[in-house]
Design an enzyme around this catalytic site. Structure first.
Site, PDB file in Angstrom:
ATOM      1  N   THR A  80      -2.258  -6.374   0.417  1.00 28.49           N
ATOM      2  CA  THR A  80      -1.846  -5.014   0.115  1.00 28.49           C
ATOM      3  C   THR A  80      -0.997  -4.494   1.274  1.00 28.49           C
ATOM      4  O   THR A  80      -0.736  -5.216   2.234  1.00 28.49           O
ATOM      5  CB  THR A  80      -3.063  -4.093  -0.077  1.00 28.49           C
ATOM      6  OG1 THR A  80      -3.657  -3.806   1.212  1.00 28.49           O
ATOM      7  CG2 THR A  80      -4.120  -4.733  -0.975  1.00 28.49           C
ATOM      8  N   CYS A  81      -0.606  -3.231   1.195  1.00 29.69           N
ATOM      9  CA  CYS A  81       0.199  -2.662   2.282  1.00 29.69           C
ATOM     10  C   CYS A  81      -0.628  -2.470   3.549  1.00 29.69           C
ATOM     11  O   CYS A  81      -0.065  -2.248   4.624  1.00 29.69           O
ATOM     12  CB  CYS A  81       0.810  -1.330   1.851  1.00 29.69           C
ATOM     13  SG  CYS A  81      -0.391  -0.047   1.440  1.00 29.69           S
ATOM     14  N   ASN A  82      -1.963  -2.553   3.436  1.00 24.77           N
ATOM     15  CA  ASN A  82      -2.827  -2.322   4.592  1.00 24.77           C
ATOM     16  C   ASN A  82      -3.610  -3.536   5.065  1.00 24.77           C
ATOM     17  O   ASN A  82      -4.291  -3.474   6.078  1.00 24.77           O
ATOM     18  CB  ASN A  82      -3.833  -1.202   4.292  1.00 24.77           C
ATOM     19  CG  ASN A  82      -3.247   0.168   4.513  1.00 24.77           C
ATOM     20  OD1 ASN A  82      -2.442   0.365   5.422  1.00 24.77           O
ATOM     21  ND2 ASN A  82      -3.606   1.121   3.690  1.00 24.77           N
ATOM     22  N   SER A 104     -10.907   1.115   4.646  1.00 23.72           N
ATOM     23  CA  SER A 104      -9.542   1.559   4.358  1.00 23.72           C
ATOM     24  C   SER A 104      -9.014   2.469   5.458  1.00 23.72           C
ATOM     25  O   SER A 104      -9.779   3.089   6.195  1.00 23.72           O
ATOM     26  CB  SER A 104      -9.503   2.306   3.022  1.00 23.72           C
ATOM     27  OG  SER A 104      -9.833   1.447   1.956  1.00 23.72           O
ATOM     28  N   GLN A 128      -6.844  -2.682  -6.433  1.00 26.88           N
ATOM     29  CA  GLN A 128      -6.091  -3.801  -5.889  1.00 26.88           C
ATOM     30  C   GLN A 128      -6.924  -5.080  -5.885  1.00 26.88           C
ATOM     31  O   GLN A 128      -6.415  -6.174  -6.154  1.00 26.88           O
ATOM     32  CB  GLN A 128      -5.620  -3.455  -4.473  1.00 26.88           C
ATOM     33  CG  GLN A 128      -4.559  -2.366  -4.454  1.00 26.88           C
ATOM     34  CD  GLN A 128      -4.357  -1.748  -3.073  1.00 26.88           C
ATOM     35  OE1 GLN A 128      -5.239  -1.804  -2.206  1.00 26.88           O
ATOM     36  NE2 GLN A 128      -3.202  -1.137  -2.867  1.00 26.88           N
ATOM     37  N   VAL A 186       2.241   4.388  -6.203  1.00 23.01           N
ATOM     38  CA  VAL A 186       2.126   5.398  -5.151  1.00 23.01           C
ATOM     39  C   VAL A 186       2.981   6.607  -5.479  1.00 23.01           C
ATOM     40  O   VAL A 186       2.543   7.752  -5.357  1.00 23.01           O
ATOM     41  CB  VAL A 186       2.519   4.816  -3.777  1.00 23.01           C
ATOM     42  CG1 VAL A 186       2.555   5.915  -2.717  1.00 23.01           C
ATOM     43  CG2 VAL A 186       1.539   3.725  -3.359  1.00 23.01           C
ATOM     44  N   GLY A 187       4.215   6.381  -5.897  1.00 22.30           N
ATOM     45  CA  GLY A 187       5.107   7.482  -6.241  1.00 22.30           C
ATOM     46  C   GLY A 187       4.544   8.355  -7.340  1.00 22.30           C
ATOM     47  O   GLY A 187       4.591   9.590  -7.271  1.00 22.30           O
TER      48      GLY A 187
END
EC number: 1.2.1.70
Length: 342
Positions: free
Chosen positions: A53-55, A112, A123, A196-197
């Site tokens: 993921t992005c994290n 998180s 996710q 997300v948007g």
């Protein structure tokens, strides 16, 4: 679980390295499949599960102790194509019961960047669906991941760790509301029409935003989201030239590094004269060059800034977090004992 096998995990996350490194080692699309297939076929492990993921970028494997480490490291580094030592310097490793606890806590949002957020569970479900389709998970990881999902649902139902603003969209809207007390009069640009948007757009509307302009690399997606929020849409090629016309610009475009650079930011600052512009960069890798935040008329927020806002009420939720951790530990220990006997 056979006596000569162990469950093992290795990975990096927001608390061990920066977003650019996570992007560097990310596994998505064909890379994800290639990495898992390589680990299963060339390292002799039994099962594998990858979460990117992005994290965070993490790989879980089941096999003999001497094989699981090499398999996981090989998967993430693409057999050394990506620097192994750089990765290991920031990596966290978990074995046996600790690996199960780690996955349970991750699924529950305890690990998180925004503690208690809900996106991570979705996710994990998506990553598990892919792994199941490819038959990467068998008797051990199937049980572990399914139990992790069940545990996360129990935590969300029976504790208050998710109270307050914990989604990226909700936090972005909270920050926008703090900057401009009345967001209904604020001109907002939203670049990105993905998950997300859409979350950001919905949260802004819930707070009264009435002037949202959406842009995306796909016009149809931008138009669809703008219609949903009763806003307008502009072509992706106009984002740079139109930037200075907005009070807040939010960027959530995947795989679109640095679409706003110093030159574009300076032009926007000049256009606004004495009025500041607030940029929120929710993307990994970053859509906005960090140096843009040094300009006097540009105020730049990224995911780390938003996580501070999300975790402001962490002390209020401390008891709930401890309660969740205790329950997770008990459930993980019980599952590990059952796996050890099977």
């Amino acid at each position: 679980m056979p006596p000569d096998c162990e469950i093992f995990s290795i990975g990096i996350a927001h608390d061990t390295c920066d977003a650019s490194m996570i992007a560097e080692y990310s596994l998505s699309g064909t890379l994800l499949e290639e990495a898992c297939e390589n680990a299963l076929n060339n390292f002799g492990i039994n099962e594998i599960f990858a979460l990117s993921t992005c994290n965070r970028v993490e790989v879980f494997a089941v096999g003999s102790p001497q094989k699981t480490f090499n398999a996981c490291l090989g998967a993430i580094t693409l057999n050394g194509v990506r620097p192994p030592q750089k990765f290991l310097a920031s990596a966290k490793i978990f074995k046996g019961k600790d690996a199960i606890i780690h996955l349970f806590e991750t699924a529950s949002g305890l690990k998180s960047q925004m503690v208690g957020e809900t996106e991570i569970l979705g996710q994990i479900k998506k990553a598990y669906a892919f792994a199941s389709e490819k038959n990467y998970c068998k008797s051990v990881l199937n049980r572990v991941i399914q139990k992790a999902i069940q545990c996360a649902k129990w935590i969300r139902t029976n504790t208050e760790i998710g109270s307050g603003n914990t989604t990226i969209g909700a936090v972005a809207a909270e920050v926008a509301s703090r900057i401009f007390e009345d967001v209904s009069k604020t001109k907002i640009l939203l670049a990105g029409s993905g998950e997300v948007g859409r979350s950001v757009a919905q949260a802004l509307c819930a707070r009264g935003a009435e002037n949202i302009t959406v842009s995306s690399r796909t016009w149809e997606n931008a138009k669809s989201l703008s219609d949903d929020v009763k806003g307008s849409a502009i072509g992706f090629d106009r984002v740079a030239e139109e930037l200075g016309k907005f009070d807040i610009a939010i960027f959530a475009l995947s795989n679109a590094e640095h679409i706003i650079n110093m030159e574009i930011a300076k032009a926007a600052e000049k256009y606004r004269k004495s009025k500041p512009i607030f940029l929120m960069d929710l993307a990994v890798p970053n859509n906005v060059e960090k140096s843009c935040g040094k300009l006097g008329g540009i105020f730049l927020y990224d995911l780390s800034d938003l996580s501070k806002v999300a975790n402001e009420n962490i002390q209020m939720r401390k008891n709930e977090i401890e309660k969740a951790k205790k329950t997770i530990s008990e459930k993980a220990q019980y599952l590990f004992a059952r796996l050890s006997k099977s």
